[in-house]
Enzyme design. Structure first.
Site: not given
Length: 407
Positions: A72, A133
């Site tokens: 991330e 993500d």
């Protein structure tokens, strides 16, 4: 350039003089163009990158341990380097990620989500499960880096990531449609139960992938994300949970249910859903429906002046005071909902916190604050007009015009 032999010495002098004058006039223009197309002066990102991005491209820190690195964080850093027009940092972040988190084979391996000191006393991947993500932010930043910097190798890597994600993480969910699993392991159960996270699928990114691959499932994933946000089994008071379950009840039917691992809590994951909704282009057909179904956070923040840290989405009960990263996340969202004064109030809270974080004389300077700074970079970069998302998902950056006109 050569002069014709018939040109007189006096004529040459006049020509040379005019050339010098023209050059003198052009130098400031060229310097201005070069300045506009250079690495942008973004103080918060510069401060963070100098402190926490190593020369080899590893970003120190995760939400859990400052010695660890997360996919991330690496993906967010690449996006910020793109916004800052800093191809050197961008490339270092990507090379380190590809070589260390994806085993130098991005076509075969999605990046493991966590890297750092292992129980065996070595350094390496702690958890090989990818975080989808981050995979999307990697692919997005690489696509846009190719578009803005003309680096086709980045586009090829982005397409490898998207191909891998589509093959391994996209599912056709009964009664819902195409949806993105948060990772390869732990989110798909044999009893027709899936787990999803609304903050993992920002609409602008999905639009960009649809533009790149018109026959891909990303348009349907965007629509399924909007259905998830609007679902009244879970969203009864205008809030979204961190995680939500979905149970198939028939071949073509199903329903959202409380996630059995996190219950109906909305907090550190969910706050990004409001942020992404605010960042989505108002021209996007899903922008208004998403915002209309997220009234609860605006109402709660207006009543207390600060966002809550935790929300029980089934009852609307709130708890605690959200940290400054939460306030930052709400700035684009509140502006998009037509609440500029409330947005300005949150912005002041963020500015005060950031002033402490960037002051070496302040005790807060020693605190890592990874997640809150990342959220602030998204929100402040947008508020300062460093970037905006277009309807088709491409990013409009402040330096693009200057670089396009560079001689």
């Amino acid at each position: 350039m050569s002069l014709r032999k018939s040109t007189s010495t006096k004529g040459v002098g006049r020509l040379f003089g005019r050339s010098l004058l023209s050059l003198a006039l052009l130098v400031p223009l060229a310097a201005k163009a070069a300045e506009g197309c250079s690495v942008q002066n973004w103080p918060l990102w510069k401060n963070y990158a100098e402190r926490f991005v190593q020369k080899d491209g590893r970003m120190l820190g995760s939400s859990m341990d400052p010695n660890q690195s997360s996919s991330e964080g690496q993906s967010y850093g690449m996006f910020f380097a793109l916004i800052a027009n800093d191809p050197e940092t961008f490339d270092a972040l990507w090379r380190w990620t590809r070589d260390n988190m994806a085993g130098a084979n991005i076509a075969q391996n999605l990046p493991g989500w966590l890297w750092g000191p292992t129980p065996a006393g070595t350094w390496g991947i702690i958890d090989r499960n990818s975080a989808s993500d981050a995979d999307l932010w990697f692919a997005y930043s690489l696509l846009e880096a190719d578009r803005l910097w003309k680096k086709p190798g980045y586009r090829a890597d982005a397409q490898r990531i998207l191909d891998n994600v589509q093959k391994t993480l996209i599912r056709d969910i009964p009664g819902l449609g195409k949806m993105l699993l948060p990772g390869p392991v732990g989110y798909e159960h044999p009893d027709q139960l899936w787990r999803f996270n609304a903050s993992y699928t920002p609409i602008p990114l999905l639009r960009r992938f649809s533009k790149e691959l018109p026959s891909s499932p990303w348009k349907e994933v965007a629509e399924s994300t909007a259905k998830m946000v609007a679902d009244k089994n879970m969203n009864r008071f205008g809030f979204v949970p961190d995680w939500v379950g979905y149970r198939g009840t028939d071949v073509n039917k199903g329903m959202f249910v409380v996630d059995k691992f996190t219950n109906a809590l909305g907090s550190y994951d969910a706050i990004r859903t409001y942020l992404w909704a605010g960042l989505t282009s108002p021209a996007d057909p899903l922008a208004k429906p998403m915002l209309d179904n997220l009234d609860g956070m605006a109402q709660s923040t207006a009543s207390t002046g600060v966002p809550p840290e935790k929300v029980q989405v089934l009852t609307g009960a709130t708890e605690g005071v959200g940290p400054y990263g939460f306030s930052a996340s709400l700035v684009p969202y509140l502006r998009a909902k037509g609440l500029p004064l409330l947005a300005d109030q949150q912005l002041r809270l963020v500015d005060q916190a950031i002033a402490h974080f960037t002051d070496p004389a302040d005790p807060a300077y020693q605190q890592h604050q990874y997640y809150h700074v990342m959220l602030s970079l998204f929100a402040l970069g947008w508020s300062e007009n460093r970037y905006q998302f277009n309807k088709d998902g491409t990013v409009k950056v402040s330096w693009e015009a200057a670089c396009a006109s560079k001689p």
